[in-house]
Write an enzyme that holds these catalytic residues in place. Structure first.
Site, PDB file in Angstrom:
ATOM      1  N   ASN A  37      38.076  44.462  38.313  1.00  0.00           N
ATOM      2  CA  ASN A  37      38.189  45.886  38.683  1.00  0.00           C
ATOM      3  C   ASN A  37      39.581  46.218  39.221  1.00  0.00           C
ATOM      4  OD1 ASN A  37      35.267  45.295  38.555  1.00  0.00           O
ATOM      5  ND2 ASN A  37      35.063  47.399  39.247  1.00  0.00           N
ATOM      6  N   ASN A  66      35.071  55.840  38.819  1.00  0.00           N
ATOM      7  CA  ASN A  66      35.221  54.533  39.473  1.00  0.00           C
ATOM      8  C   ASN A  66      35.366  54.672  40.981  1.00  0.00           C
ATOM      9  OD1 ASN A  66      36.980  53.905  36.558  1.00  0.00           O
ATOM     10  ND2 ASN A  66      35.146  52.768  37.088  1.00  0.00           N
ATOM     11  N   LEU A  67      35.043  53.593  41.663  1.00  0.00           N
ATOM     12  CA  LEU A  67      34.918  53.650  43.118  1.00  0.00           C
ATOM     13  C   LEU A  67      36.215  54.029  43.851  1.00  0.00           C
ATOM     14  CD1 LEU A  67      33.159  53.223  45.638  1.00  0.00           C
ATOM     15  CD2 LEU A  67      33.754  50.805  45.533  1.00  0.00           C
ATOM     16  N   LYS A  74      35.228  46.694  23.230  1.00  0.00           N
ATOM     17  CA  LYS A  74      36.033  45.563  23.729  1.00  0.00           C
ATOM     18  C   LYS A  74      35.560  44.263  23.074  1.00  0.00           C
ATOM     19  CE  LYS A  74      38.698  47.888  26.399  1.00  0.00           C
ATOM     20  NZ  LYS A  74      40.106  48.101  26.000  1.00  0.00           N
ATOM     21  N   GLY A  98      49.688  54.699  30.747  1.00  0.00           N
ATOM     22  CA  GLY A  98      48.421  54.715  31.488  1.00  0.00           C
ATOM     23  C   GLY A  98      48.487  53.886  32.765  1.00  0.00           C
ATOM     24  N   SER A 144      37.842  43.471  28.896  1.00  0.00           N
ATOM     25  CA  SER A 144      37.183  43.820  30.157  1.00  0.00           C
ATOM     26  C   SER A 144      36.080  42.827  30.478  1.00  0.00           C
ATOM     27  CB  SER A 144      36.573  45.217  30.011  1.00  0.00           C
ATOM     28  OG  SER A 144      35.669  45.467  31.050  1.00  0.00           O
ATOM     29  N   ALA A 145      35.846  42.631  31.760  1.00  0.00           N
ATOM     30  CA  ALA A 145      34.742  41.770  32.210  1.00  0.00           C
ATOM     31  C   ALA A 145      33.398  42.339  31.781  1.00  0.00           C
ATOM     32  CB  ALA A 145      34.778  41.646  33.726  1.00  0.00           C
ATOM     33  N   LEU A 181      49.449  60.100  25.223  1.00  0.00           N
ATOM     34  CA  LEU A 181      49.319  60.875  26.465  1.00  0.00           C
ATOM     35  C   LEU A 181      47.972  61.590  26.559  1.00  0.00           C
ATOM     36  CD1 LEU A 181      52.948  62.373  26.810  1.00  0.00           C
ATOM     37  CD2 LEU A 181      52.078  60.207  27.700  1.00  0.00           C
ATOM     38  N   SER A 182      46.947  61.033  25.904  1.00  0.00           N
ATOM     39  CA  SER A 182      45.643  61.702  25.962  1.00  0.00           C
ATOM     40  C   SER A 182      45.037  61.588  27.359  1.00  0.00           C
ATOM     41  CB  SER A 182      44.682  61.132  24.917  1.00  0.00           C
ATOM     42  OG  SER A 182      44.307  59.820  25.256  1.00  0.00           O
ATOM     43  N   TYR A 205      31.599  51.727  25.007  1.00  0.00           N
ATOM     44  CA  TYR A 205      32.916  51.288  25.491  1.00  0.00           C
ATOM     45  C   TYR A 205      32.974  49.754  25.535  1.00  0.00           C
ATOM     46  CZ  TYR A 205      36.131  49.605  29.037  1.00  0.00           C
ATOM     47  OH  TYR A 205      37.063  48.868  29.702  1.00  0.00           O
TER      48      TYR A 205
HETATM   49  C1  UD1 Z   1      33.201  50.234  35.524  1.00  0.00           C
HETATM   50  C2  UD1 Z   1      32.581  50.137  34.187  1.00  0.00           C
HETATM   51  C3  UD1 Z   1      33.207  48.970  33.455  1.00  0.00           C
HETATM   52  C4  UD1 Z   1      34.717  49.174  33.367  1.00  0.00           C
HETATM   53  C5  UD1 Z   1      35.271  49.340  34.771  1.00  0.00           C
HETATM   54  C6  UD1 Z   1      36.745  49.703  34.724  1.00  0.00           C
HETATM   55  C7  UD1 Z   1      30.352  51.120  34.501  1.00  0.00           C
HETATM   56  C8  UD1 Z   1      28.867  50.856  34.492  1.00  0.00           C
HETATM   57  N1  UD1 Z   1      31.145  50.039  34.294  1.00  0.00           N
HETATM   58  O1  UD1 Z   1      32.904  49.044  36.219  1.00  0.00           O
HETATM   59  O2  UD1 Z   1      32.647  48.840  32.185  1.00  0.00           O
HETATM   60  O3  UD1 Z   1      35.317  48.073  32.741  1.00  0.00           O
HETATM   61  O4  UD1 Z   1      34.593  50.393  35.443  1.00  0.00           O
HETATM   62  O5  UD1 Z   1      37.305  49.610  35.997  1.00  0.00           O
HETATM   63  O6  UD1 Z   1      30.785  52.234  34.691  1.00  0.00           O
HETATM   64  N2  UD1 Z   1      30.201  52.980  43.006  1.00  0.00           N
HETATM   65  C9  UD1 Z   1      29.598  53.793  43.953  1.00  0.00           C
HETATM   66  N3  UD1 Z   1      29.931  55.125  43.980  1.00  0.00           N
HETATM   67  C10 UD1 Z   1      30.842  55.666  43.092  1.00  0.00           C
HETATM   68  C11 UD1 Z   1      31.451  54.827  42.138  1.00  0.00           C
HETATM   69  C12 UD1 Z   1      31.104  53.486  42.113  1.00  0.00           C
HETATM   70  O7  UD1 Z   1      28.785  53.333  44.755  1.00  0.00           O
HETATM   71  O8  UD1 Z   1      31.079  56.875  43.156  1.00  0.00           O
HETATM   72  C13 UD1 Z   1      29.876  51.532  42.999  1.00  0.00           C
HETATM   73  C14 UD1 Z   1      29.238  51.043  41.706  1.00  0.00           C
HETATM   74  O9  UD1 Z   1      27.852  51.164  41.753  1.00  0.00           O
HETATM   75  C15 UD1 Z   1      29.724  49.577  41.679  1.00  0.00           C
HETATM   76  C16 UD1 Z   1      31.083  49.635  42.363  1.00  0.00           C
HETATM   77  O10 UD1 Z   1      31.098  50.831  43.123  1.00  0.00           O
HETATM   78  O11 UD1 Z   1      28.872  48.765  42.446  1.00  0.00           O
HETATM   79  C17 UD1 Z   1      32.257  49.670  41.394  1.00  0.00           C
HETATM   80  O12 UD1 Z   1      32.040  50.732  40.456  1.00  0.00           O
HETATM   81  P1  UD1 Z   1      33.186  51.189  39.422  1.00  0.00           P
HETATM   82  O13 UD1 Z   1      34.478  51.367  40.134  1.00  0.00           O
HETATM   83  O14 UD1 Z   1      32.646  52.338  38.645  1.00  0.00           O
HETATM   84  O15 UD1 Z   1      33.386  49.923  38.491  1.00  0.00           O
HETATM   85  P2  UD1 Z   1      32.290  49.078  37.648  1.00  0.00           P
HETATM   86  O16 UD1 Z   1      30.984  49.730  37.605  1.00  0.00           O
HETATM   87  O17 UD1 Z   1      32.335  47.686  38.154  1.00  0.00           O
END
Ligand code: UD1
Length: 333
Positions: A181, A201-202, A155, A13, A127-128, A36-37, A151
């Site tokens: 993150n 995730n962002l 943890k 992973g 995880s945090a 490998l899921s 999830y």
């Molecule tokens: C998320 C999980 C967390 C996990 C972590 C793994 C949630 C609520 N939390 O954390 O439990 O341990 O991923 O990495 O999903 N954002 C946008 N647009 C997007 C995606 C994200 O604006 O399309 C913003 C979010 O609102 C946040 C920041 O980017 O403020 C980070 O988001 P993300 O990468 O999803 O991580 P977490 O929410 O911190």
């Protein structure tokens, strides 16, 4: 320092594969158990390519006790790093039983088989998210607040199980690593984060927009009490995180030890987007939309304990995280 044989569950992973590289570069040998899921067998070849060393790979499910027992019977294992688990927050709300079963049974099976074979070093991928809505910066001594999803609960529960196992057997040394993150990729561009489907995730979302596979980023809220109203997170380069695992393993002593692995620096969504655009010289269109349910305003670590006890500190900044995430994406497909 003694070199060890380490069983890495989930080693194909995202975080697992980078940790395999860091372990091997520190002189350890690695045995990967992964079903490998949510990863590919090719990643194992890439790990070999980067390090020049061989990796023993088992395509297995670590919730199956007999299968795990067979691996312990075949190899002289010195320690375990347990990454294997489901990790999509939204999906965990839809499929709580799958998450509780997979993430908790795997921890129990590994702890049980470790005891049978007298393997006393266990590093767990936490995880945090377990801090819930505590005040930032998050410190390891804080009382854990409820998380908003199954999830996060898996943890917190796994942390408790391993803590209780260690109490019952003081030789069992446990390190619970709370990740902030993780983003970026190995600088070779050979391994990185490749989620299937539309990313949650962002950073993976930003790279897909930069590739024009998605039209624009949706920024979830700009009315948080933060520097520019968007959510603040502690992004950490995955290779720094990987090296944090090696430090945790090499410094493991009896009992339970909890460490935050982050940089201690908060970055907002818009700051990250701007950095990505500047470093990679590419535009990332975005629009502001509603807040995402369950999100918190700010999440960043107090990293002093890891620095003090593990002599570990994150070395790479936001620019390297953005550069390496993009390099991997331009190499892949
Ligand atoms: C998320 C999980 C967390 C996990 C972590 C793994 C949630 C609520 N939390 O954390 O439990 O341990 O991923 O990495 O999903 N954002 C946008 N647009 C997007 C995606 C994200 O604006 O399309 C913003 C979010 O609102 C946040 C920041 O980017 O403020 C980070 O988001 P993300 O990468 O999803 O991580 P977490 O929410 O911190």
């Amino acid at each position: 320092m003694t070199f060890m044989n380490i069983l890495v569950t989930g080693g194909a992973g995202f975080i697992g594969s980078h940790t395999c590289v860091a372990l091997m570069q520190a002189g350890h040998q690695v045995i990967v158990a992964d079903n490998l899921s949510n990863s590919k067998a090719e990643t194992i070849d890439k790990i070999k390519q980067i390090t020049g060393y061989d990796v023993t790979f088992y395509r297995v499910d670590v919730t199956e006790e007999e299968t795990v027992d067979d691996i312990f019977a075949k190899h002289s294992i010195d320690g375990i790093i347990h990454f294997a688990g489901f990790k999509a927050v939204g999906e965990s709300v839809e499929k709580p039983l799958a998450y509780y079963y997979n993430n908790i049974v795997s921890t129990m099976v590994l702890a049980k088989v470790s005891k049978k074979y007298n393997v006393n070093r266990f590093v767990f991928s936490s995880s945090a998210t377990v801090y819930g809505e505590n005040e930032v910066p998050f410190v390891e001594t804080m009382e854990l607040l409820p998380t908003t999803n199954p999830y996060g609960e898996t943890k917190a529960i796994s942390e408790r199980i391993l803590t209780d196992v260690s109490k019952s057997n003081p030789d069992f040394s446990v390190s619970l690593l709370r990740y902030f993150n993780p983003v970026g990729a190995h600088e070779s561009g050979l391994i990185g984060e490749a989620p299937t489907g539309i990313p949650n995730n962002l950073m993976p979302y930003v790279t897909q927009v930069a590739k024009r596979k998605l039209d624009k980023l949706r920024v979830y809220g700009n009315d948080y009490p933060t520097v520019d109203g968007t959510g603040v997170r502690d992004y950490i380069h995955v290779m720094d995180l990987a090296e944090g695992h090696v430090a945790a393993l090499n410094n493991l002593t009896e009992g339970v030890h909890i460490y935050n692995l982050g940089t201690g620096q908060g970055t907002s969504v818009l700051q990250l987007v701007k950095a990505f655009e500047e470093v990679n010289n590419i535009e990332v269109p975005y629009e502001i939309v509603e807040r995402r349910p369950g999100d918190i305003a700010k999440c960043y670590a107090d990293v002093s304990k890891a620095r003090r006890e593990l002599n570990w500190i994150a070395q790479r900044g936001i620019a390297e995280m953005c550069r390496d995430a993009w390099r991997f994406n331009t190499f892949a497909d």
